[in-house]
Design a protein around this motif. Structure first.
Motif, PDB file in Angstrom:
ATOM      1  N   ASP A  18     -11.372 -22.318 -31.078  1.00  0.00           N
ATOM      2  CA  ASP A  18     -10.605 -21.237 -31.697  1.00  0.00           C
ATOM      3  C   ASP A  18      -9.218 -21.725 -32.122  1.00  0.00           C
ATOM      4  OD1 ASP A  18     -12.696 -19.464 -31.378  1.00  0.00           O
ATOM      5  OD2 ASP A  18     -11.823 -18.442 -29.635  1.00  0.00           O
ATOM      6  N   ALA A  19      -8.579 -22.529 -31.290  1.00  0.00           N
ATOM      7  CA  ALA A  19      -7.233 -23.031 -31.594  1.00  0.00           C
ATOM      8  C   ALA A  19      -7.234 -23.934 -32.821  1.00  0.00           C
ATOM      9  CB  ALA A  19      -6.657 -23.765 -30.386  1.00  0.00           C
ATOM     10  N   VAL A  20      -8.196 -24.860 -32.896  1.00  0.00           N
ATOM     11  CA  VAL A  20      -8.211 -25.776 -34.045  1.00  0.00           C
ATOM     12  C   VAL A  20      -8.697 -25.082 -35.316  1.00  0.00           C
ATOM     13  CG1 VAL A  20      -8.323 -27.878 -32.661  1.00  0.00           C
ATOM     14  CG2 VAL A  20     -10.439 -26.824 -33.415  1.00  0.00           C
ATOM     15  N   PHE A  21      -9.593 -24.108 -35.180  1.00  0.00           N
ATOM     16  CA  PHE A  21      -9.982 -23.311 -36.347  1.00  0.00           C
ATOM     17  C   PHE A  21      -8.779 -22.532 -36.878  1.00  0.00           C
ATOM     18  CE2 PHE A  21     -14.601 -22.927 -34.657  1.00  0.00           C
ATOM     19  CZ  PHE A  21     -14.985 -24.078 -35.321  1.00  0.00           C
ATOM     20  N   ALA A  22      -8.009 -21.913 -35.981  1.00  0.00           N
ATOM     21  CA  ALA A  22      -6.843 -21.132 -36.396  1.00  0.00           C
ATOM     22  C   ALA A  22      -5.792 -22.015 -37.075  1.00  0.00           C
ATOM     23  CB  ALA A  22      -6.232 -20.422 -35.190  1.00  0.00           C
ATOM     24  N   ALA A  23      -5.746 -23.295 -36.699  1.00  0.00           N
ATOM     25  CA  ALA A  23      -4.790 -24.236 -37.295  1.00  0.00           C
ATOM     26  C   ALA A  23      -5.278 -24.810 -38.619  1.00  0.00           C
ATOM     27  CB  ALA A  23      -4.493 -25.361 -36.308  1.00  0.00           C
ATOM     28  N   GLY A  24      -6.533 -24.532 -38.997  1.00  0.00           N
ATOM     29  CA  GLY A  24      -7.012 -24.951 -40.314  1.00  0.00           C
ATOM     30  C   GLY A  24      -8.205 -25.879 -40.345  1.00  0.00           C
ATOM     31  N   ALA A  25      -8.740 -26.271 -39.203  1.00  0.00           N
ATOM     32  CA  ALA A  25      -9.918 -27.151 -39.198  1.00  0.00           C
ATOM     33  C   ALA A  25     -11.192 -26.338 -39.395  1.00  0.00           C
ATOM     34  CB  ALA A  25     -10.000 -27.925 -37.888  1.00  0.00           C
ATOM     35  N   GLY A  26     -12.267 -27.034 -39.739  1.00  0.00           N
ATOM     36  CA  GLY A  26     -13.570 -26.395 -39.850  1.00  0.00           C
ATOM     37  C   GLY A  26     -13.803 -25.593 -41.108  1.00  0.00           C
ATOM     38  N   ARG A  27     -13.029 -25.879 -42.150  1.00  0.00           N
ATOM     39  CA  ARG A  27     -13.206 -25.169 -43.426  1.00  0.00           C
ATOM     40  C   ARG A  27     -13.862 -26.103 -44.424  1.00  0.00           C
ATOM     41  NH1 ARG A  27      -7.200 -22.487 -43.389  1.00  0.00           N
ATOM     42  NH2 ARG A  27      -7.609 -21.183 -41.575  1.00  0.00           N
ATOM     43  N   GLN A  28     -14.963 -25.626 -44.981  1.00  0.00           N
ATOM     44  CA  GLN A  28     -15.704 -26.431 -45.954  1.00  0.00           C
ATOM     45  C   GLN A  28     -16.166 -25.509 -47.066  1.00  0.00           C
ATOM     46  OE1 GLN A  28     -18.529 -28.992 -44.101  1.00  0.00           O
ATOM     47  NE2 GLN A  28     -19.157 -29.927 -46.007  1.00  0.00           N
ATOM     48  N   GLY A  29     -15.561 -25.685 -48.243  1.00  0.00           N
ATOM     49  CA  GLY A  29     -15.912 -24.807 -49.358  1.00  0.00           C
ATOM     50  C   GLY A  29     -15.599 -23.367 -49.015  1.00  0.00           C
ATOM     51  N   GLU A  30     -16.565 -22.502 -49.161  1.00  0.00           N
ATOM     52  CA  GLU A  30     -16.401 -21.076 -48.871  1.00  0.00           C
ATOM     53  C   GLU A  30     -16.743 -20.718 -47.430  1.00  0.00           C
ATOM     54  OE1 GLU A  30     -15.067 -18.753 -50.941  1.00  0.00           O
ATOM     55  OE2 GLU A  30     -14.618 -20.504 -52.190  1.00  0.00           O
ATOM     56  N   TYR A  31     -16.809 -21.717 -46.543  1.00  0.00           N
ATOM     57  CA  TYR A  31     -17.192 -21.487 -45.149  1.00  0.00           C
ATOM     58  C   TYR A  31     -16.041 -21.829 -44.218  1.00  0.00           C
ATOM     59  CZ  TYR A  31     -21.896 -21.178 -46.982  1.00  0.00           C
ATOM     60  OH  TYR A  31     -23.005 -20.803 -47.684  1.00  0.00           O
ATOM     61  N   GLU A  32     -15.947 -21.094 -43.120  1.00  0.00           N
ATOM     62  CA  GLU A  32     -14.946 -21.328 -42.089  1.00  0.00           C
ATOM     63  C   GLU A  32     -15.629 -21.469 -40.737  1.00  0.00           C
ATOM     64  OE1 GLU A  32     -12.250 -18.044 -42.148  1.00  0.00           O
ATOM     65  OE2 GLU A  32     -11.423 -18.566 -44.099  1.00  0.00           O
ATOM     66  N   HIS A  33     -14.897 -21.990 -39.770  1.00  0.00           N
ATOM     67  CA  HIS A  33     -15.393 -22.156 -38.391  1.00  0.00           C
ATOM     68  C   HIS A  33     -16.637 -23.035 -38.341  1.00  0.00           C
ATOM     69  CE1 HIS A  33     -12.797 -19.008 -36.455  1.00  0.00           C
ATOM     70  NE2 HIS A  33     -12.598 -18.792 -37.751  1.00  0.00           N
ATOM     71  N   CYS A  34     -16.703 -24.041 -39.197  1.00  0.00           N
ATOM     72  CA  CYS A  34     -17.843 -24.949 -39.251  1.00  0.00           C
ATOM     73  C   CYS A  34     -17.642 -26.087 -38.250  1.00  0.00           C
ATOM     74  CB  CYS A  34     -17.983 -25.559 -40.648  1.00  0.00           C
ATOM     75  SG  CYS A  34     -18.185 -24.351 -41.967  1.00  0.00           S
ATOM     76  N   CYS A  35     -18.652 -26.366 -37.461  1.00  0.00           N
ATOM     77  CA  CYS A  35     -18.601 -27.510 -36.550  1.00  0.00           C
ATOM     78  C   CYS A  35     -20.008 -27.863 -36.086  1.00  0.00           C
ATOM     79  CB  CYS A  35     -17.699 -27.250 -35.348  1.00  0.00           C
ATOM     80  SG  CYS A  35     -18.347 -26.104 -34.118  1.00  0.00           S
TER      81      CYS A  35
END
Length: 104
Positions: A18-35
């Motif tokens: 959650d912390a790294v997603f909120a900071a901007g990681a895990g974004r690919q194209g039109e998708y978020e929270h990807c891992c």
């Protein structure tokens, strides 16, 4: 683009993600929270002056941990690594950052 890989104990998996997603990681194209994540075992032996979250100084520990991989834009990388360090329970979280190749 970069790939971030980190190792985290089961107890803190969702909080660190959650912390790294909120900071901007895990974004690919039109998708978020990807891992991608998988469960394995990490081991470590804290030194005499360590203050380990798990285990005792001088004693080898084997701990179930998740390996988590996600992409991260260069512009967010510094904030993402800072968020990872803040949210992670270990004094010295294990992680690596690799630059990806684009346009092949």
């Amino acid at each position: 683009m970069y790939k971030l890989v980190f190792f985290v104990p089961v107890s803190h998996l969702e909080a660190v993600k959650d912390a790294v997603f909120a900071a901007g990681a895990g974004r690919q194209g039109e998708y978020e929270h990807c891992c991608w994540q998988t469960l394995g075992y990490g081991q470590f032996k804290p030194g005499s002056t360590a203050q380990p979250y798990i285990g005792e100084s001088g004693k080898l520990e084997v701990v179930p941990e998740y390996r988590v991989e996600m992409v991260c834009e260069a512009s967010a990388l510094k904030n993402v690594v800072h968020a990872l360090r803040r949210a992670h329970p270990y004094e010295e979280p294990a992680f690596d950052v690799t630059e990806t190749v684009d346009g092949l």
